[in-house]
Design an enzyme around this catalytic site. Structure first.
Site, PDB file in Angstrom:
ATOM      1  N   SER A   1       6.910  22.566 -37.385  1.00  0.00           N
ATOM      2  CA  SER A   1       7.933  22.704 -38.340  1.00  0.00           C
ATOM      3  C   SER A   1       9.328  22.722 -37.644  1.00  0.00           C
ATOM      4  O   SER A   1      10.412  22.352 -38.111  1.00  0.00           O
ATOM      5  CB  SER A   1       8.025  24.270 -39.106  1.00  0.00           C
ATOM      6  OG  SER A   1       7.656  25.086 -38.565  1.00  0.00           O
TER       7      SER A   1
ATOM      8  N   HIS B   1      13.746  29.447 -38.794  1.00  0.00           N
ATOM      9  CA  HIS B   1      13.571  28.054 -38.283  1.00  0.00           C
ATOM     10  C   HIS B   1      15.184  27.380 -37.980  1.00  0.00           C
ATOM     11  O   HIS B   1      15.982  27.986 -38.571  1.00  0.00           O
ATOM     12  CB  HIS B   1      13.011  27.187 -39.230  1.00  0.00           C
ATOM     13  CG  HIS B   1      11.352  27.326 -39.431  1.00  0.00           C
ATOM     14  ND1 HIS B   1      10.741  28.547 -39.894  1.00  0.00           N
ATOM     15  CD2 HIS B   1      10.453  26.429 -39.083  1.00  0.00           C
ATOM     16  CE1 HIS B   1       9.521  28.311 -39.550  1.00  0.00           C
ATOM     17  NE2 HIS B   1       9.169  27.077 -39.064  1.00  0.00           N
TER      18      HIS B   1
END
Length: 313
Positions: A48, A294
């Protein structure tokens, strides 16, 4: 004309100084000769941090991989001037090293083995993987929970004072000479070595770049409570684990004849606990479009710049 030449030389020198400061090793060697940087066909492999979940706009199939059209592989491909036929983003959220060699089930579709995208035509490969093998995001979230308890029970001290050495989460993973996260990191390194060997077999003419993880948390244990509610000692513990993972990725990449891209140094000071206007990594509750803990769009751009500089592009 002389002024233009001077300006051009100044720009080149500035880039060299910046690159040296960031600790990024340039690759001015092409896959077929010694004069040009690697170009396409380009295949991006990874998890990711590569796919860029929730960074608008989502693209690619399966939808469950959550690839962004502004993730670093896409930005690298655009900078290199590659058309769609010469760029394949095989990255997928949740991917482990095993998912590079086997199909990966997602909430919305199955991603083929990422290595299947490689061929003898491939000239450039980036690999950003390893975080899920040590359950990095899960580890951070569990440490946040431990931190919340730490502060709620008064373990952080009274009158706003904290005890810098306290790391309740670290104690769950490290006991004496046994470090559970380090063991998983070493196992991930061995798996990566085998995978890089397979990548070389499938794409013998490709330059392979292993992309490390950026600074997710600061090196200093303080300053994270507002965004992440982490005990001071656990901030340092988690930072250490990311550094250990990057060190293993670098070592395994170099041993396999691949190049390592250091995204940590250029991202230092832009971690999840830094100001929202400059951070590359979003905290547990994102303030910008991105998945929790993230890279945001700024972070994906920064990672792309690190890859391109390492390539000499």
């Amino acid at each position: 004309m002389k002024n233009s030449v001077r300006a051009g030389l100044a720009g080149v020198l500035a880039c060299g100084v910046i690159g040296a400061a960031l600790g990024i090793v340039r690759d001015d060697v092409g896959s077929d000769d010694d004069s040009t940087p690697s170009k396409g066909p380009y295949v991006a492999l990874g998890d990711s941090y590569t796919s860029g979940p929730r960074v608008p706009d989502r693209t690619g199939i399966p939808v469950g991989c959550d690839r962004s059209d502004r993730n670093y592989p896409t930005l690298v491909a655009r900078r290199l001037g590659l058309d769609a036929a010469d760029f394949h983003d095989a990255s997928c959220s949740g991917a482990t090293i095993a998912d590079l060699s086997a199909p990966q089930s997602t909430d919305d579709g199955v991603n083929p083995p990422q290595l299947s995208a490689l061929s003898a035509r491939t000239r450039l490969v980036t690999v950003g993987i390893g975080g899920n093998d040590i359950d990095l995001i899960g580890l951070i979230k569990r440490c946040v929970t431990a931190g919340a308890v730490y502060f709620a029970t008064g373990s952080g001290g009274g009158n706003g004072k904290t005890l810098p050495g306290d790391a309740p989460c670290r104690g769950q993973y490290v006991s004496g000479d046994t470090d559970e996260v380090r063991q998983k990191t070493d196992t991930a390194g061995r798996k990566l070595s085998r995978t890089l060997g397979e990548a070389k077999r499938r794409a013998p003419h490709a330059r392979v770049y292993v992309v490390g993880y950026p600074a997710i948390l600061p090196a200093d244990g303080h300053g994270c409570r507002r965004e992440m509610d982490l005990a001071p000692g656990d901030v340092s513990f988690l930072h250490e684990k990311v550094q250990q993972l990057n060190a293993v990725l670098r070592r395994r990449a170099e041993a396999a004849g691949a190049r390592y891209v250091d995204t940590y140094r250029p991202s230092a000071g832009h971690d999840a606990c830094s100001a929202s206007a400059t951070r590359w990594i979003e905290p547990l509750v994102p303030a910008s479009p991105a998945a929790s803990v993230h890279p945001n769009e700024r972070g994906e751009r920064g990672m792309a710049d690190a890859v391109l500089y390492a390539m000499g592009a």
